[in-house]
Design an enzyme around this catalytic site. Structure first.
Site, PDB file in Angstrom:
ATOM      1  N   ASP A   1      54.090 -38.968  52.791  1.00 16.61           N
ATOM      2  CA  ASP A   1      55.780 -38.562  52.567  1.00 16.61           C
ATOM      3  C   ASP A   1      56.244 -39.569  53.778  1.00 16.61           C
ATOM      4  O   ASP A   1      57.226 -40.805  52.272  1.00 16.61           O
ATOM      5  CB  ASP A   1      55.940 -37.579  53.010  1.00 16.61           C
ATOM      6  CG  ASP A   1      55.985 -36.709  51.490  1.00 16.61           C
ATOM      7  OD1 ASP A   1      55.546 -36.775  50.901  1.00 16.61           O
ATOM      8  OD2 ASP A   1      55.530 -35.406  51.833  1.00 16.61           O
TER       9      ASP A   1
ATOM     10  N   HIS B   1      44.818 -28.662  44.011  1.00 14.53           N
ATOM     11  CA  HIS B   1      43.680 -28.040  45.134  1.00 14.53           C
ATOM     12  C   HIS B   1      42.910 -28.473  44.541  1.00 14.53           C
ATOM     13  O   HIS B   1      42.089 -28.070  46.262  1.00 14.53           O
ATOM     14  CB  HIS B   1      44.588 -26.082  43.932  1.00 14.53           C
ATOM     15  CG  HIS B   1      43.983 -25.139  44.874  1.00 14.53           C
ATOM     16  ND1 HIS B   1      44.143 -23.547  44.399  1.00 14.53           N
ATOM     17  CD2 HIS B   1      43.421 -25.173  45.854  1.00 14.53           C
ATOM     18  CE1 HIS B   1      43.914 -23.086  45.375  1.00 14.53           C
ATOM     19  NE2 HIS B   1      43.592 -23.791  46.713  1.00 14.53           N
TER      20      HIS B   1
ATOM     21  N   CYS C   1      50.411 -36.302  60.981  1.00 14.37           N
ATOM     22  CA  CYS C   1      49.345 -35.193  60.178  1.00 14.37           C
ATOM     23  C   CYS C   1      48.811 -35.818  58.423  1.00 14.37           C
ATOM     24  O   CYS C   1      48.065 -35.226  58.165  1.00 14.37           O
ATOM     25  CB  CYS C   1      49.892 -33.884  60.612  1.00 14.37           C
ATOM     26  SG  CYS C   1      51.341 -33.798  59.731  1.00 14.37           S
TER      27      CYS C   1
ATOM     28  N   GLU D   1      58.925 -37.426  57.982  1.00 13.57           N
ATOM     29  CA  GLU D   1      58.435 -38.061  56.464  1.00 13.57           C
ATOM     30  C   GLU D   1      59.885 -38.439  55.920  1.00 13.57           C
ATOM     31  O   GLU D   1      59.032 -38.905  54.809  1.00 13.57           O
ATOM     32  CB  GLU D   1      57.237 -36.329  56.314  1.00 13.57           C
ATOM     33  CG  GLU D   1      58.637 -35.421  56.085  1.00 13.57           C
ATOM     34  CD  GLU D   1      56.987 -34.309  55.310  1.00 13.57           C
ATOM     35  OE1 GLU D   1      56.239 -34.710  55.005  1.00 13.57           O
ATOM     36  OE2 GLU D   1      57.650 -33.129  55.305  1.00 13.57           O
TER      37      GLU D   1
HETATM   38  C1  PEP Z   1      52.586 -35.643  54.985  1.00 12.29           C
HETATM   39  O1  PEP Z   1      53.346 -35.989  54.142  1.00 12.29           O
HETATM   40  O2  PEP Z   1      52.413 -36.474  55.000  1.00 12.29           O
HETATM   41  C2  PEP Z   1      51.777 -33.979  55.216  1.00 12.29           C
HETATM   42  C3  PEP Z   1      51.144 -34.420  56.061  1.00 12.29           C
HETATM   43  O3  PEP Z   1      52.530 -33.328  54.298  1.00 12.29           O
HETATM   44  P1  PEP Z   1      51.870 -32.970  52.666  1.00 12.29           P
HETATM   45  O4  PEP Z   1      50.545 -34.086  52.706  1.00 12.29           O
HETATM   46  O5  PEP Z   1      51.209 -32.182  52.629  1.00 12.29           O
HETATM   47  O6  PEP Z   1      52.613 -33.097  51.949  1.00 12.29           O
HETATM   48 MG    MG Z   2      54.585 -34.252  53.389  1.00 10.25          MG
END
Ligand code: PEP
Ligand code: MG
Length: 756
Positions: A628, A363, A675, A604
């Site tokens: 990921d 967080h 993202c 991912e």
């Molecule tokens: C990712 O895995 O790239 C992603 C954007 O999700 P998180 O970082 O929340 O796992």
């Molecule tokens: Mg992810």
């Protein structure tokens, strides 16, 4: 053997500083092996020489005086070759190098093993014996095992040592680097402010006081208060406890009355330490002494001493009305920093954050990114309680912390910092500009959100939509699942804030390292376990409530997109689509006029890369979660600082996967975005553009830099650069090529190279 190893490691772990740690090691190992001599040569970070630093059996007057270069003598050979050397007659070895005055002439047998931590040779551990004999296999493997186990402890003690060095005043301390995990990008140079949890003896920062009298008074008052508490409890429980149990209170009172503890604390206060620090140091020493006792009855007293120390500390903390004052460039350091602690410090004084535990997904890291505060997470090797008031440099790009920076290091980081600030000022002017290449190609720049704070920040920075709204962040802040109406209101405010711009809401992505306090998941391999869509498909009641809330919230706005995390096969998408259609149908039946939102898939998991076309056919869009995807393609835990060097989204294998996904989406006429953190790295912009990504979604602080990168290049050159880079063999060459490219574009201020 295991028992012996465990005991030695435990004892070394309790050592106060590097010298005492090394002393314990040589004593215990000499005893364990029955050797005549045991020594440790530690590598001096400045000269690179191996210094004779701890010994049992030789002339100890030479400690610190004698040193050998790598390759010099038998010790230097062990260090250079990074492997054990076992000789029955050391003097006949070609590398034997007699050292004057050390007294090793009569010793024939020699066994040396390197002490290696994170690929770095920290030193060499040596045992010697008069008798001409080869140490046997079990002795050799014992030494190798103990050296491997102790390497981490020695590394930790070495960093601690570099901090305490200058207080001793023997020589200026060496700079030292501690590796953690990148939490939020940026560089900070500032003064450490240690944040300690309440009544934790082990987390009290060192702090010098000028008002010794009032510290002494506070300590005495706290002692009296604890004594009164104990007497009261003892009296209350007199009837209910049998005499042996009741006798415990007498033990407590005796410990409190113990003149040595009181005197020791007082003398440390008189030497300038504040009362809390003096108490913690003395109590920890006593606890350790008890823990070392042979008899279990006495060992248990350690618990009593700890309890008492904690009680006195709690009184001291409660009586401490000092307002925490924050220097101008404060770097908050703490074991487990929370969002509320960050809220206490004025933003303009907060230069950086170091969290001893936690990962890039914690967080506090998410909040730090949203606030644009350079952050290092998981810096477990850092002896943080000793850092109060010290100069610290943090490198949030690479997740590194530097202590005792020397002039050259400080200059280097100050230059990178100044360059970064210059770039930021330049970027201010870009806010109102559109994001298009020199040859007129538009690219959407979106933001990743999760916290309420993100929204304002994102709009301020000219975001064109939300590419990833991490719904689990809201869930993590509560102590139960939020109701449908609660969710609807939260989602509504997010959708309203950005309307008519698109907002991509991800369904609950828990599991892995993202836990909900009220929905614990215990697994051996959480990252390969019950995560993301797997959890919500198994709990349709959660998925249906959440997607109904999202769809309801979008009534009249129609800017919602729904995105599914961790999809690894087509049926997961099909099932989720069915649930979402059902949720939409139900909301419409209830009388809301709302259209079915586009539903997309996060790519991912490697399986999704290979099925990207099939997924794209069924879904409305694809979005790559490069965080990921990198973790799973490279088999590197994204939160493990030990393998952080291997985690690199510029690895050619990751780049090939990204290109494949972009091509698959294009072939199916679907929009494709990214993202993960890679999207916010301007060095990646040219590649993502060349691959054909339509939108990049990042934290708000990266928007301007990426926009500047886009506006400095053309689509026609992006393709060929991307093709060139794809054929490079490793991430280092990819980085180098991209940095040259950015420099040629006048964007060298956008990155800083790693130091080594
Ligand atoms: C990712 O895995 O790239 C992603 C954007 O999700 P998180 O970082 O929340 O796992
Ligand atoms: Mg992810």
């Amino acid at each position: 053997m295991l028992e012996m190893l465990r005991n030695i490691v435990q004892e070394v772990n309790l050592a106060e500083d590097l010298d005492s740690a090394l002393k314990i090691i040589v004593q215990r190992i000499r005893e364990a092996i029955g050797a005549d001599v045991c020594s440790i040569y530690m590598r001096d970070q400045r000269s690179g020489r191996y210094v004779f630093q701890a010994n049992e059996g030789l002339n100890r007057e030479q400690l610190g005086q004698i040193s050998l270069a790598a390759g010099e003598g038998l010790v230097g050979l062990v260090a250079e070759r990074e492997e054990p050397l076992n000789l029955d007659l050391a003097t006949s070895h070609a590398n034997f190098h007699p050292v004057e005055g050390i007294g090793e002439e009569p010793f024939n047998a020699f066994l040396g093993v390197p002490i290696i931590h994170q690929r770095e040779v920290l030193g060499v551990l040596v045992v010697q014996q008069k008798e001409q004999r080869r140490f046997d296999e079990s002795e050799e493997s014992f030494l190798v095992t103990i050296s491997a186990q102790l390497a981490g402890v020695v590394a930790h003690a070495r960093v601690t040592g570099s901090i305490t060095f200058d207080t001793v005043g023997s020589r200026p301390p060496d700079s030292s680097k501690v590796r953690g995990i990148a939490g939020a990008p940026g560089i900070a140079i500032g003064e450490a402010v240690v944040v300690s949890p309440v009544a934790d003896l082990y987390a009290v920062p060192d702090f010098k006081t000028s008002d010794r009298r009032s510290e002494l008074r506070a300590f005495k008052k706290a002692l009296i208060a604890v004594r009164a508490d104990i007497e009261m409890v003892a009296e209350k429980l007199e009837e209910q406890l049998n005499p042996e149990e009741h006798a415990l209170f007498d033990v407590y009172l005796r410990i409190l009355d113990d003149a040595t503890i009181g005197t020791e604390v007082a003398s440390r206060i008189k030497a300038g330490q504040w009362a809390q620090g003096a108490l913690s140091q003395v109590m920890i020493e006593h606890i350790q002494n008890f823990e070392r006792m042979e008899q279990s009855y006495l060992r248990e007293r350690a618990v009593d001493v700890r309890d008492l120390g904690t009680r006195v500390l709690a009184y001291l903390q409660a009586a401490d009305s000092r307002q925490q004052s924050y220097p101008d460039s404060s770097i908050l350091v703490g074991e487990e920093l929370t969002a509320s602690i960050l809220g206490e410090i004025p933003r303009e004084k907060l230069a950086g954050i170091i969290s001893i535990t936690g990962s890039g997904n914690s967080h506090v890291a998410i909040l730090a990114r949203a606030m644009g505060v350079p952050t290092v997470m998981g810096a477990g090797d850092l002896p943080y309680t000793r850092l109060q008031g010290r100069e610290v440099i943090i490198d949030g790009y690479y997740g590194e912390v530097y202590l005792n920076p020397d002039a050259a290091l400080r200059e280097r980081f100050a230059a990178a910092l100044a360059q970064g600030e210059e770039v930021s000022q330049d970027l201010e002017s870009l806010r109102g500009e559109i994001c298009e290449t020199l040859d007129g190609h538009r690219l959407s720049l979106w933001v990743n959100t999760g916290l309420v704070e993100d929204v304002e920040h994102a709009l301020d920075h000219g975001a064109e939509g939300v590419g990833l709204y991490r719904t689990e962040v809201t869930f993590q802040r509560l102590d139960r699942f939020p109701s449908e109406e609660e969710q609807r209101q939260i989602y509504r405010s997010q959708l309203q804030a950005f309307a008519p711009l698109p907002v991509t809401m991800r369904t609950l992505d828990i599991g892995g390292d993202k836990a909900l306090p009220y929905f614990p998941i215990k697994e051996d391999n959480p990252f390969l376990g019950w995560r993301g869509i797997r959890v919500t498909l198994d709990h349709p009641e959660i998925l249906l409530v959440q997607t109904r809330a999202m769809i309801k919230a979008s009534a009249g706005l129609d800017n919602l997109r729904i995105m599914l995390p961790m999809v690894s096969n087509l049926s997961e998408l099909e099932e989720a689509l069915e649930f979402i259609r059902r949720a939409h149908h139900e909301v419409v039946e209830e009388g809301s006029e709302v259209s079915m939102p586009p539903v997309g898939v996060m790519v991912e998991v490697p399986a999704a890369v290979y099925q990207a076309r099939e997924l794209a056919r069924l879904a409305d869009f694809l979005s790559v979660g490069s965080n990921d995807l990198t973790q799973y393609l490279l088999a590197v835990d994204r939160n493990n600082s030990r393998v952080a060097d291997l985690y690199n989204a510029f690895h050619p294998a990751v780049l090939h996967a990204l290109r494949q996904v972009a091509e698959a989406a294009r072939a199916e006429g679907r929009q494709v975005s990214i993202c993960g953190e890679l999207a916010g790295d301007p060095a990646a912009t040219v590649l993502l553009l060349g691959m054909g990504f339509n939108a990049l979604s990042m934290n708000a602080n990266s928007l301007a830099r990426v926009k500047k990168a886009v506006r400095s290049l053309s689509l026609t050159e992006a393709g060929p650069i991307m093709e060139q880079v794809m054929n490079l063999g490793n991430s280092l060459s990819v980085h180098q090529r991209l940095q040259t490219f950015l420099s040629d574009k006048g964007l060298s201020g956008f990155f800083h190279a790693p130091l080594d």
